[in-house]
Scaffold this motif. Structure first.
Motif, short mmCIF file in Angstrom:
data_model
loop_
_atom_site.label_atom_id
_atom_site.label_comp_id
_atom_site.label_asym_id
_atom_site.label_seq_id
_atom_site.Cartn_x
_atom_site.Cartn_y
_atom_site.Cartn_z
N VAL A 684 0.84 -1.19 0.00
CA VAL A 684 0.00 0.00 0.00
C VAL A 684 0.88 1.25 0.00
CG1 VAL A 684 -1.85 1.26 1.17
CG2 VAL A 684 -1.75 -1.24 1.34
N LEU A 692 2.70 2.20 3.30
CA LEU A 692 1.99 2.01 4.57
C LEU A 692 2.05 0.55 5.04
CD1 LEU A 692 -1.16 4.24 3.94
CD2 LEU A 692 1.06 4.88 4.92
N SER A 693 2.56 -0.32 4.17
CA SER A 693 2.68 -1.73 4.55
C SER A 693 4.16 -2.09 4.48
CB SER A 693 1.87 -2.59 3.58
OG SER A 693 2.28 -2.30 2.25
N ASP A 698 2.67 -5.24 8.89
CA ASP A 698 1.56 -4.66 8.12
C ASP A 698 1.38 -5.30 6.75
OD1 ASP A 698 0.40 -2.56 9.79
OD2 ASP A 698 2.41 -1.73 9.75
#
Lengths: 782, 296
Positions: A684, A692-693, A698
């Motif tokens: 992401v 974001l990952s 995540d």
């Protein structure tokens, strides 16, 4: 060929005892005296101008030997190469460390070399880099919009390449269609996440003028050639070793900046240098896979016969091309016909630069996207026309007697029997039973779904004519004077088990014990030439080269035996490693005895060269096309969005099987990764190009505990492309499984009006789809 | 993934550890199982100068009964809790919760004290602590005090522990009478932490819910006790409709977190759904027969 003993047997991997006991040697296990350690400063910005980099503080740090920035080496090291070509391809210069600007989060800005790994890492924090942020373009569709920020000023439209293919009368197909079904499909970016991240160790011997580079790579020979060009070093002074490689999935089918950087540093500093990638770097700066957004339209008759297909795809390239980046989306295009007869196909690909890491080959590489498009669409068509998903597939399959089968995209499928694999899978899963169970449970407001995927894929890569840099493979079989057998292969493995399967091929051919065979790979100074392991090619191409060498060895041994036994070669029989004269079984000589005779060379046929070894380079005439059917049964909880896999059946056909245990392992791991894409995985990036990952906290890779038991079976349709009849199986599981899972979940939710859900099928997406909708009663469509 | 430099000491008494903690203040961190702290250090999100390793201090681990209370030492691992026959009999909510934490490796190393003191807003055990009304024993330079679980969690990764205090022991009630318990969570697929997790215990008195405790994790910045839900159900005859109304109150005055794994809206929905399901499950194990739940 003698009766097979080992080929076809479930032989345990000969590699495993050393790996399980921690006795294998990955790059980080190789320790050279005096080694320096490298850490790389990576960009925190997706797009920014570098105003200044101050390295003085880092250099003052105790134990720091050197700090290198992009401008220090821009003249010394050539750009990171791209091999895939395309007439419209735009190739931005891809520096080893960036100069002036950063263009994605994780791009290398500077490198610290220190006495130990900890000092190198600590010193990174002392480098002061001042950035002036620039507008970011993260979303590939937005990148194409007018006025979007520009990544490479020379190409203000952010277009990296265009590729198109049109075959058959599309206009007619769409005009005559009973229905045209359209769908937008997103193939999210994935991180390959090999268990062993990348790693490089480089040593330069100034006296010998020889650079040795150990790298966790799938392609040591290609890397050697490319490094010699990047470092402007004579290729015959360069040796690349791929030691134990802990997985690649395509991510190590590449030439990376760090490999050249380490080679350069070893030469410049006169000491060995080592760099081991961390997991966060691995997610930022090792290639990603997939990243396509497609719009598909299918023209179909009322009875389900497909008339034509149009596919437009936006491919998210990233900032730079890596080795095969622009080659992946066209592979999707070529495979779009799937295992169906489609008379007219049109494909338009636009590759787009984005402020992200490059996409490239990840397990399946272009084929999972193609299979996903066709298999999702088969279910969409079935839904629209009210036909059973099994029937609509059968309707469009080419029949076994139509092979070799030419697709509208120009490929020739070597051999196939799609009906047989489908029938076997339906029987194994109990298809009708599940359909009635589905009906029954819907009365209880429980939602069962059954998903099919009937796939065909392309592997056994080459032939060379269709590959960017050689599609052949080399194999050497050498009998040592003591009768042991050494096998060399250019198909450098990274977990596939060639040390076992190739030994099985040779053991049968030469009638020797498996334990007397050693398979050597991955060292360019030992293995004369090679391409590597990728594209499910190792056995089909590399295994065949080894097989042909074993045949040559056997033929030479036969001539020597005939000479020593004073018989005609035609009168000799070969059995259990021994040549004997027909009808006189007692009069014979073993292949080990012949190996010694060949070596001492005192009594050989006239003009025969001493020694008993052979090298072959196998050039396949075509790709191979494995196929199969995967069926997944799920139960979906519309309230929590939870998905439970209740049954998973895979029937794969990879041609002849050398080692069923290895094939099962490949299929199991492949399905796991395909499920990962369907259910969990996604790199992401936000609109600022931040990941974001960015860690395994995540980024969700499937774990053993998340997976159901896979029930595996096979059909066997040999390929005519190689004498072993093998097709390849490394990627089939990944290609076949993803659409089966998504189809099952969509099938489960049809009472809620579901027609499609984009991957990964996270709980929230399921919930949102079902929220506020009352499920249609049973009987209202599947 | 290399942490910044740090020192490491292994005190052999609690007083020694407290002295070290007092003299180093914010620069020091206590090391128990290390399963939360070390990843943060490797990512350099935490860079303590000193790690005070508690593993050599005797008496900090173990599970025992003291009258109507169960006492669990702070260094007791999740696996020890999960597999404790005593806890399964006396306070089953703890093993039920511990067995769904992370994976086997995490449960083998991770400790209850470490997890609670770290105060991750999505940690599983916190929910059970709150549901059970656990008491936490804390030792510091100023001596010893007991904190209620509800007083313990203050905010995101923030507890009522002062910088020189050490959590030493956790006390939960022995669940006597007709009790039922349940812990339900939807795990975040990568980390295994709870997107939302709900722990419930209740005591049945005939068809009545005599008493109930509900702890929620993953929803907001800190795990919390769902007092409104409890109040709604205490001394009431449990019916699906009543449980549903009560469960709807779990999100009142809570600001749910949202991230790439689940939006705030979805987390709120999950909290209501899992509260409902956990109460129904706890009622079932307590032997309360509900009229057929309407499809929840």
């Amino acid at each position: 060929m003698p009766v097979s003993k080992l080929v076809g047997a479930r032989i345990k991997r000969r590699e495993d005892p050393r790996l399980i006991r921690g006795l294998g040697h990955y790059v980080d296990d190789i320790n050279l005296p005096n080694t320096l350690h490298v850490a790389i400063l990576r960009s925190p910005h997706a797009h920014a101008r570098i105003k200044a980099i101050r390295v003085e503080e880092a250099l003052k740090c105790d134990g720091v030997v050197a700090v290198i920035t992009g401008s220090d080496i821009q003249e010394q090291i050539g750009p990171v190469p791209v091999a895939s070509q395309n007439p419209t391809l735009r190739v931005p210069k891809h520096p080893v460390l960036t100069v002036d600007k950063v263009r994605f989060v994780g791009e290398g800005v500077a490198a610290v070399v220190a006495e130990d790994r900890y000092t190198a890492r600590d010193a990174l924090d002392l480098i002061q880099a001042d950035y002036e942020p620039l507008p970011v373009v993260s979303d590939p569709e937005k990148a194409l919009e007018p006025g979007s920020p520009v990544i490479h000023p020379e190409w203000p439209d952010n277009v990296a390449f265009r590729w198109a293919l049109k075959q058959g009368n599309l206009a007619k197909a769409f005009k005559e269609a009973y229905k045209v079904v359209k769908q937008r499909l997103v193939h999210q970016r994935l991180a390959p996440i090999a268990l062993e991240p990348r790693g490089v160790l480089a040593r330069y011997l100034p006296g010998e003028k020889e650079l040795t580079l150990w790298s966790s790579t799938q392609i040591p020979h290609i890397l050697k050639t490319q490094l010699s060009l990047m470092l402007r070093l004579p290729e015959n002074r360069l040796r690349v070793i791929a030691p134990e490689v802990g997985g690649g999935f395509g991510s190590k089918l590449n030439v990376y900046a760090e490999e050249a950087l380490l080679g350069y540093l070893a030469i410049r500093l006169g000491r060995p240098v080592k760099w081991i990638e961390g997991r966060r770097e691995n997610i930022q700066a090792t290639i990603h896979g997939r990243g396509q957004i497609g719009e598909v339209e299918v023209a179909v008759r009322k009875d389900g016969t497909i008339l034509g297909l149009q596919y437009k795809v936006v491919a998210d390239i990233g900032v730079y091309h890596q080795l095969l980046t622009p080659g992946i989306p066209p592979l999707t295009g070529l495979m779009l016909s799937g295992c169906y007869r489609i008379p007219a196909i049109g494909i338009e690909v636009v590759g787009v630069f984005t402020n992200r890491m490059a996409t490239d080959a990840y397990r399946g590489a272009g084929r999972p996207e193609a299979t996903y498009v066709m298999e999702r669409m088969m279910d969409r068509l079935a839904q629209e026309l009210g036909i059973d998903p099994v029937k609509i597939r059968q309707k469009n399959f080419p029949k076994p007697k139509e092979f070799p089968f030419k697709t509208a995209t120009g490929l020739v499928y070597d051999s196939g029997n799609y009906q047989a694999a489908l029938r076997k899978a339906l029987k194994l899963v109990g298809y009708e039973k599940w359909r009635s169970e589905q009906k029954r449970l819907r009365e209880e407001r429980r939602y069962l779904g059954i998903g099919l995927s009937t796939y065909v894929e392309i592997c056994g890569m080459g032939p060379s004519a269709a590959m960017p840099a050689g599609g052949w493979e080399s194999g050497t079989v050498r009998m040592e004077p003591t009768g042991k057998v050494t096998v060399l292969t250019g198909a450098s493995p990274h977990g596939q088990g060639q040390e076992t399967s190739f030994a099985q091929i040779v053991a049968d051919e030469l009638g020797v014990d498996l334990d007397d065979i050693t398979v050597i790979h991955g060292d360019t100074a030992v293995v004369p030439s090679g391409i590597g392991t990728f594209g499910s090619r190792a056995t089909a191409v590399g295994g065949t080269a080894v097989f042909q060498s074993a045949e040559k060895v056997k033929e030479k041994a036969r001539e020597i035996a005939a000479h020593l036994l004073e018989a005609d070669p035609e009168d000799l029989v070969f059995s259990d490693g021994k040549f004997s004269v027909k009808g006189v079984p007692k009069k014979g000589i073993t292949i080990q005895q012949i190996a010694l005779e060949a070596h001492v060379a005192k009594n050989l046929p006239k003009k025969m060269e001493p020694g008993l070894s052979a090298t072959s380079v196998f050039e396949p005439s075509n790709f191979t096309f494995p196929f199969g059917t995967h069926i997944c049964v799920v139960e979906v909880d519309p309230k929590s969005g939870g998905i439970e896999i209740k049954k998973y059946v895979a029937v794969d056909d990879c041609g002849k099987v050398i080692n069923p245990l290895l094939v099962d392992g490949q299929v199991q791991g492949g399905i796991a990764q395909g499920l990962g894409q369907a259910l969990y995985e996604e790199v992401v990036y936000d609109e600022n190009g931040q990941i974001l990952s960015g860690s395994l906290m995540d980024y969700a890779v499937p774990k053993a505990g998340d997976l159901p038991r896979f029930e595996l079976a096979r059909t066997e349709t040999p390929t005519p492309v190689n004498p072993l009849g093998v097709k390849g199986v490394g990627e089939a599981g990944t290609i076949g499984s993803t659409p089966a899972v998504v189809n099952a979940v969509v099938d489960a939710l049809t009472p809620f009006g579901a027609t499609h859900i984009d991957m990964p099928l996270k709980a929230e997406k399921i919930w949102r789809l079902c929220q506020g909708k009352k499920a249609a009663r049973a009987g209202g469509g599947r | 993934m290399i942490p910044a430099p740090f020192d490491h000491i292994t005190p052999v008494t609690l007083d020694e550890a407290i002295r070290a903690l007092t003299s180093h203040g914010e620069e020091a961190k206590l090391l128990a199982g290390g399963h939360s702290l070390l990843p943060l250090m490797k990512l350099r999100l935490a860079s303590p100068k000193l790690l005070i390793d508690l593993s050599k201090i005797p008496g900090l681990a173990g599970i025992r009964q003291e009258g109507d209370k169960m006492t669990v030492g702070a260094l007791t691992t999740h696996y020890q809790i999960e597999s404790s026959e005593l806890l399964k009999e006396k306070c089953p909510l703890l093993p039920q919760t511990a067995r769904v934490i992370g994976d086997v490796q995490v449960r083998n190393r991770g400790t209850i004290g470490g997890s609670l003191a770290h105060a991750d807003p999505a940690a599983d055990l916190a929910a059970a602590m709150l549901a059970l009304g656990a008491e936490l024993r804390v030792r510091g330079a100023q001596g010893e005090r007991w904190l209620k679980a509800e007083e313990f969690f203050l905010d995101l990764m923030t507890t009522a522990l002062s910088p020189s205090e050490i959590l030493t022991e956790i006390r939960v009630p022995v669940l006597s009478g007709r009790c039922g318990t349940a812990y339900l969570k939807l795990p975040q697929k990568a980390s295994g932490f709870a997107l939302v997790g709900v722990a419930v215990w209740l005591r049945a008195d005939g068809g009545l819910c005599a008493d109930i405790g509900v702890g929620v994790t993953g929803l907001g910045a800190k795990p919390f006790r769902a007092v409104r839900v409890e109040r709604h159900l205490r001394r009431k005859r449990l019916e699906p409709a009543l449980i549903e109304t009560a469960s709807a109150e779990v999100t009142l005055r809570i600001e749910p977190l949202g991230d790439i794994h689940a939006s705030a809206e979805f987390r709120a929905h999950l909290a209501r759904l899992y509260t409902y399901r956990a109460i129904v499950e706890a009622a079932r194990t307590a032997g309360i027969s509900l009229t057929k739940a309407k499809g929840k």
